[in-house]
Design a protein around this motif. Sequence first.
Motif, PDB file in Angstrom:
ATOM      1  N   VAL A  12      -2.872 -12.595   0.378  1.00  0.00           N
ATOM      2  CA  VAL A  12      -1.540 -12.528   0.500  1.00  0.00           C
ATOM      3  C   VAL A  12      -0.945 -11.428   1.298  1.00  0.00           C
ATOM      4  CG1 VAL A  12       0.722 -12.366  -1.000  1.00  0.00           C
ATOM      5  CG2 VAL A  12      -1.199 -13.949  -1.695  1.00  0.00           C
ATOM      6  N   ALA A  13      -1.536 -10.379   1.084  1.00  0.00           N
ATOM      7  CA  ALA A  13      -1.206  -9.148   1.627  1.00  0.00           C
ATOM      8  C   ALA A  13      -1.439  -9.303   3.225  1.00  0.00           C
ATOM      9  CB  ALA A  13      -2.065  -7.892   1.278  1.00  0.00           C
ATOM     10  N   ARG A  14      -2.340  -9.802   3.620  1.00  0.00           N
ATOM     11  CA  ARG A  14      -2.816  -9.927   5.117  1.00  0.00           C
ATOM     12  C   ARG A  14      -2.044 -11.115   5.673  1.00  0.00           C
ATOM     13  NH1 ARG A  14      -9.191 -10.541   4.497  1.00  0.00           N
ATOM     14  NH2 ARG A  14      -9.812  -8.304   4.614  1.00  0.00           N
ATOM     15  N   ALA A  15      -1.695 -11.917   4.925  1.00  0.00           N
ATOM     16  CA  ALA A  15      -0.811 -13.015   5.430  1.00  0.00           C
ATOM     17  C   ALA A  15       0.651 -12.560   5.786  1.00  0.00           C
ATOM     18  CB  ALA A  15      -0.708 -14.083   4.663  1.00  0.00           C
ATOM     19  N   ARG A  20      -1.137  -3.909   0.125  1.00  0.00           N
ATOM     20  CA  ARG A  20      -1.882  -4.478  -0.843  1.00  0.00           C
ATOM     21  C   ARG A  20      -1.181  -4.262  -2.382  1.00  0.00           C
ATOM     22  NH1 ARG A  20      -6.198  -4.678  -4.273  1.00  0.00           N
ATOM     23  NH2 ARG A  20      -7.693  -6.383  -3.994  1.00  0.00           N
ATOM     24  N   ASN A  21      -1.105  -2.832  -2.189  1.00  0.00           N
ATOM     25  CA  ASN A  21      -0.374  -2.298  -3.519  1.00  0.00           C
ATOM     26  C   ASN A  21       0.821  -3.087  -4.367  1.00  0.00           C
ATOM     27  OD1 ASN A  21      -0.685  -0.430  -5.881  1.00  0.00           O
ATOM     28  ND2 ASN A  21       1.062   0.364  -5.261  1.00  0.00           N
ATOM     29  N   THR A  22       1.826  -3.582  -3.227  1.00  0.00           N
ATOM     30  CA  THR A  22       2.871  -4.250  -3.825  1.00  0.00           C
ATOM     31  C   THR A  22       2.568  -5.580  -4.208  1.00  0.00           C
ATOM     32  OG1 THR A  22       4.149  -2.848  -1.777  1.00  0.00           O
ATOM     33  CG2 THR A  22       4.849  -5.129  -2.841  1.00  0.00           C
ATOM     34  N   VAL A  23       1.654  -6.014  -3.648  1.00  0.00           N
ATOM     35  CA  VAL A  23       1.173  -7.435  -3.870  1.00  0.00           C
ATOM     36  C   VAL A  23       0.414  -7.423  -5.290  1.00  0.00           C
ATOM     37  CG1 VAL A  23      -0.099  -9.456  -3.442  1.00  0.00           C
ATOM     38  CG2 VAL A  23       0.954  -8.444  -1.560  1.00  0.00           C
ATOM     39  N   THR A  24      -0.310  -6.417  -5.693  1.00  0.00           N
ATOM     40  CA  THR A  24      -0.984  -6.523  -6.972  1.00  0.00           C
ATOM     41  C   THR A  24       0.061  -5.974  -7.889  1.00  0.00           C
ATOM     42  OG1 THR A  24      -2.852  -5.435  -5.754  1.00  0.00           O
ATOM     43  CG2 THR A  24      -2.703  -4.785  -8.016  1.00  0.00           C
TER      44      THR A  24
END
Length: 59
Positions: A12-15, A20-24
Amino acid sequence: MMGERKLNITDVARATNLNRNTVTLLYRETARRVDFETLEVLCKLFECEVGDLIEYIEE
């Protein structure tokens, strides 16, 4: 939604180019706030409405 599409946090972070922390934080439901831009890119990725991503639960 991530599970339905077999996506993990990194996918999701890459797309979305989100941190990455936000998505986590969103995945673990520990985020204190969410920017409109973040909601927009997630809605585009998952082809959904904002209400499909977040829910208000009164304490």
